[in-house]
Design a protein around this motif. Structure first.
Motif, PDB file in Angstrom:
ATOM      1  N   TRP A  39       1.801  -1.930   2.873  1.00  0.00           N
ATOM      2  CA  TRP A  39       2.382  -0.861   3.688  1.00  0.00           C
ATOM      3  C   TRP A  39       1.341  -0.231   4.607  1.00  0.00           C
ATOM      4  N   GLY A  65       8.079   1.642   4.247  1.00  0.00           N
ATOM      5  CA  GLY A  65       7.866   2.880   3.507  1.00  0.00           C
ATOM      6  C   GLY A  65       9.081   3.307   2.719  1.00  0.00           C
ATOM      7  N   MET A 119       6.560   9.770   5.615  1.00  0.00           N
ATOM      8  CA  MET A 119       5.135   9.514   5.422  1.00  0.00           C
ATOM      9  C   MET A 119       4.497  10.594   4.545  1.00  0.00           C
ATOM     10  N   LEU A 122       5.303   9.691   0.976  1.00  0.00           N
ATOM     11  CA  LEU A 122       4.484   8.569   0.521  1.00  0.00           C
ATOM     12  C   LEU A 122       3.067   9.011   0.207  1.00  0.00           C
TER      13      LEU A 122
END
Length: 451
Positions: A39, A65, A119, A122
């Motif tokens: 990723w 993601g 994001m 993550l």
């Protein structure tokens, strides 16, 4: 009306696709570390123009993601901090502006969710599954490789994405490489030199301070990353990289010896004197280009009083072609100003409050490497919009900063990682094997206590 799914072939392809997605999810859950590296590589090395359109356009890093986040659910966040609350309030206000008041566009909210918040989640959750130190190492390796390829692009004057997009129809035609003073400005897979340079600058504190490697290795990789920001010929990227280096030396703790901290300032000064003639010659050859750019950014300050409380500014309008304007400006080269014009000054307040807390943590010497990286990005946030992958990289570091600050307070989140559990069991077994035997065990005789 027939659709693709109504045909046998379409139904078969849909089943195959679903099976592939389920198989990938199972594989990711069993091997989260390799999946995380893949990723990160997609984030840094795959252009945003290569994503599919499934009702809405999905960036490549967003596609991978989403799969990564779902596969690692449901236990990806176990503790919450003030950073989580600030992000939640900001996102809630931005979504409310669209769905309650209709004062924002669906594309603006979708961009925020798929590029910013995804994001963030993550960066906020992956360290609890793969380990924070391992996450730092992965970021250092991937970003150092991107910086090295950026230097190769500068010396060779060749960008593969420009060549591959020349009439082959694979994806949108790549814009011509930017020039400054007759020299190519490195942009890698980011499509813009400023986005590439600012993203590379974010990795400087992590590489220099956070990864558990030898100091010489960290210094070498940091030099490669800073050199890659120099060949972007972006003033703000170079400034952010140098600030990340200086802040790490001045306010960082842990893996930086005192001798290095004391010597970094004179060394940076000498290197600046050595490099400055070259940089000055490039900007001089560019003429008034850089000056005009700075003047344009300064003129954007006149838009600040026209921000709405929530949602679009009253100055917002769309041209006949659908382009969004704020007053006479179409391009807003300041993410802080653009956030206020797009989502309102109230969500902007929460973003500024988060930056203020990060600055305070750094000054109090309790900031982690990702937090220092965000503080060093403040000049970029004031003068650059979150274009291409820069938005995703920045919000990844926001998530890492929130997670690492919670861990720094002595409240590490649970790491649900089979490899980590095996290492812990092995260490425990090793300690048991090394434990000295008692006198009773050594003599092999049973002893009783005296009456």
């Amino acid at each position: 009306m027939k659709t693709l799914l109504s045909t046998p072939l379409g139904l078969f392809l849909a089943c195959v696709g679903l099976a592939v997605v389920i198989g990938l999810a199972v594989l990711i859950r069993r091997a989260p570390r390799p999946a995380t590296v893949v990723w990160l590589a997609v984030l840094v090395f795959v252009p945003v123009w290569l994503g599919p359109t499934v009702g809405v356009y999905l960036y490549p890093a967003s596609c991978t993601g989403i799969l990564l986040l779902i596969a690692l659910a449901p236990r990806w966040i176990s503790l919450f901090g003030i950073g989580d609350l600030l992000v939640a309030f900001m996102v809630g206000l931005c979504v409310a502006a669209k769905f309650l008041g209709g004062q924002s566009s669906f594309s603006a909210v979708l961009t925020m969710l798929l590029q910013w918040i995804l994001m963030y989640l993550l960066g906020r959750s992956l360290p609890s599954r793969v380990g924070l130190d391992w996450m730092y190492r992965a970021v250092a390796i991937v970003f150092s490789a991107a910086a090295a390829l950026g230097l190769a692009e500068f010396f060779l004057g060749w960008n593969p994405f420009v060549q591959w997009s020349s009439g082959n129809g694979l994806y949108q035609v790549w814009s011509p490489l930017q020039l400054r003073g007759g020299l190519v400005r490195v942009e890698g897979a980011f499509g813009h030199s400023i986005a590439f340079g600012a993203s590379m600058a974010l990795a400087v504190p992590v590489v220099l301070r956070a990864v558990p490697w030898r100091l010489r290795t960290r210094m070498l990789l940091t030099g490669v990353i800073i050199a890659s920001t120099i060949v972007t010929f972006s003033r703000v990227a170079m400034l952010c990289a140098v600030l990340g280096l200086l802040f790490s030396a001045l306010f960082g703790r842990g893996r930086l010896p005192l001798a290095f901290r004391a010597g970094v300032f004179p060394v940076v000064g000498l290197l600046t004197l050595a490099v400055m003639p070259f940089i000055s010659s490039v900007f001089s050859a560019a003429g008034s280009e850089a000056t005009n750019s700075a003047d344009y950014r300064g003129s954007l300050l006149g838009l600040v009083p026209h921000m709405a409380t929530i949602g679009y500014s009253p100055l917002a309008s769309r041209s006949a072609g659908g382009e969004l304007y704020f007053g006479q400006f179409q391009s807003i080269d300041s993410q802080l100003i653009l956030t206020g014009l797009t989502y309102g000054w109230l969500p902007l307040i929460f973003a500024l409050l988060g930056l203020l807390i990060a600055v305070a943590a750094m000054l109090c010497r309790v900031a982690t490497a990702p937090t220092i990286a965000l503080v060093a990005q403040i000049p970029a946030l004031a003068t650059v919009a979150l274009i291409t992958q820069y938005a995703s990289v920045l919000w990844l570091f926001v998530g890492l900063a929130v997670y690492s600050q919670i861990a720094e307070r002595g409240q590490p989140e649970r790491t649900d990682n089979a490899a980590s559990r095996r290492e812990s069991v092995a260490a425990t077994s090793s300690r048991r094997l090394r434990r000295p035997r008692s006198g009773v065990e050594m003599s092999g005789q049973h002893q009783t206590a005296p009456a």
